[in-house]
Design a protein around this motif. Structure first.
Motif, PDB file in Angstrom:
ATOM      1  N   MET A  57       0.816  -1.212   0.000  1.00 35.46           N
ATOM      2  CA  MET A  57       0.000   0.000   0.000  1.00 35.46           C
ATOM      3  C   MET A  57       0.851   1.264   0.000  1.00 35.46           C
ATOM      4  O   MET A  57       0.421   2.317  -0.462  1.00 35.46           O
TER       5      MET A  57
ATOM      6  N   THR B 230      -6.999  -2.899   1.550  1.00 35.19           N
ATOM      7  CA  THR B 230      -6.716  -2.239   0.271  1.00 35.19           C
ATOM      8  C   THR B 230      -7.922  -1.527  -0.327  1.00 35.19           C
ATOM      9  O   THR B 230      -7.801  -0.872  -1.361  1.00 35.19           O
ATOM     10  N   GLY B 231      -9.079  -1.643   0.307  1.00 32.07           N
ATOM     11  CA  GLY B 231     -10.267  -0.954  -0.185  1.00 32.07           C
ATOM     12  C   GLY B 231     -10.812  -1.537  -1.466  1.00 32.07           C
ATOM     13  O   GLY B 231     -11.307  -0.800  -2.329  1.00 32.07           O
TER      14      GLY B 231
ATOM     15  N   ASN C  90      -0.840   2.425  -3.000  1.00 30.89           N
ATOM     16  CA  ASN C  90      -2.027   2.935  -2.320  1.00 30.89           C
ATOM     17  C   ASN C  90      -3.124   1.864  -2.262  1.00 30.89           C
ATOM     18  O   ASN C  90      -2.863   0.683  -2.486  1.00 30.89           O
ATOM     19  N   GLN C  91      -4.331   2.247  -1.989  1.00 26.50           N
ATOM     20  CA  GLN C  91      -5.447   1.309  -1.950  1.00 26.50           C
ATOM     21  C   GLN C  91      -5.994   1.118  -3.364  1.00 26.50           C
ATOM     22  O   GLN C  91      -6.626   2.014  -3.918  1.00 26.50           O
TER      23      GLN C  91
END
Length: 261
Positions: free
Chosen positions: A129, A215-216, A133-134
């Motif tokens: 991440m 991680t969304g 990122n997500q």
């Protein structure tokens, strides 16, 4: 002689149990954990879950949201596992005692497999991440790296268990390295390798839910969304779909195993 062996095993067992009890009570004292309160909290949690955490008729409105996310999670798990299996197969051939090119490749391959296998999936997700990122890519790479380490080690052990009779026969006839792999090693080990692959797919579908929370992405993100909004009926419906999916995949996987093994 037999009595000595029995007494030795009994003494070792007593030492192990004593050490385990000391560690358990020591941990309770150091952390100041209230065992009685913790035990009774289980029943309170079960009572709360029975009263609040269940799907109702109104929660069925989110089924169109659940199905695409569930599909994304399953496909991501399958894709990450199968691609990881291909890389794991190549590395396991270099690391196995049966098919290794030389001892240096074997040591390096086993070291890489141990490193990747011993890093938890959650740790991979958190590290990735920082770079990505997500995003779905983060979830995919976390599942890929976790699967890669586990499958490499499993494939190595499978190849090492292959009988040497056919390999020695091919070597005596002057067969090349790749002929030995494709005509002796892979045909003998492939059923067990497929079994490991199916097991990893099952595991990744379960783990993808937790990865999705971090991680969304996927079904994990959907559960996290409704849970944090205190919409427990909707969150429980998401969990129900996850359980049904995992059980379905496991049933299919078991049927395939019975056919190939």
């Amino acid at each position: 002689m037999r009595d000595d062996i029995f007494n030795k095993r009994r003494n070792n067992m007593l030492v192990f149990v004593s050490l385990l009890l000391v560690l358990s009570f020591g941990s309770i004292i150091i952390t100041e954990y209230d065992v009685r309160k913790g035990f009774f909290s289980i029943w309170k949690a079960m009572a709360w879950g029975g009263a609040n955490f269940y799907p109702d008729v109104e929660s069925l409105r989110i089924v169109p949201e659940i199905l695409p996310k569930l599909k994304e999670t399953v496909l991501m798990s399958i894709a990450a596992t199968t691609v990881a299996a291909l890389f794991a197969l190549c590395l396991s051939l270099a690391g196995s005692q049966t098919t290794r090119i030389n001892w240096a490749f074997s040591i390096i391959s086993r070291g890489i497999a141990s490193l990747f296998r011993n890093i938890p999936l959650v740790a991979w997700a958190m590290v990735l991440m920082l770079a990505f990122n997500q995003s779905p890519l983060t979830g995919y790479l976390a599942l890929f790296l976790g699967s890669f380490g586990f499958l490499t080690r499993a494939f190595m052990e499978t190849i090492d268990e292959v009988g040497n009779n056919s390999i020695e026969a091919l070597q005596a006839s002057g067969a090349s390295y790749f002929h030995i792999i494709f005509q002796a090693v892979l045909p003998a080990g492939m059923p067990q390798m497929i079994s490991w692959l199916l097991y990893m797919i099952e595991t990744n579908i379960r783990d993808a839910t937790l990865v999705g929370v971090l991680t969304g992405t996927g079904i994990g993100f959907l559960f996290d969304l409704y849970y944090k909004r205190f919409e427990y009926h909707e969150a429980s419906l998401v969990v129900l779909f996850i359980v049904i999916t995992v059980i379905t995949i496991e049933v299919i996987s078991n049927k395939i195993r019975r056919v190939i093994l």
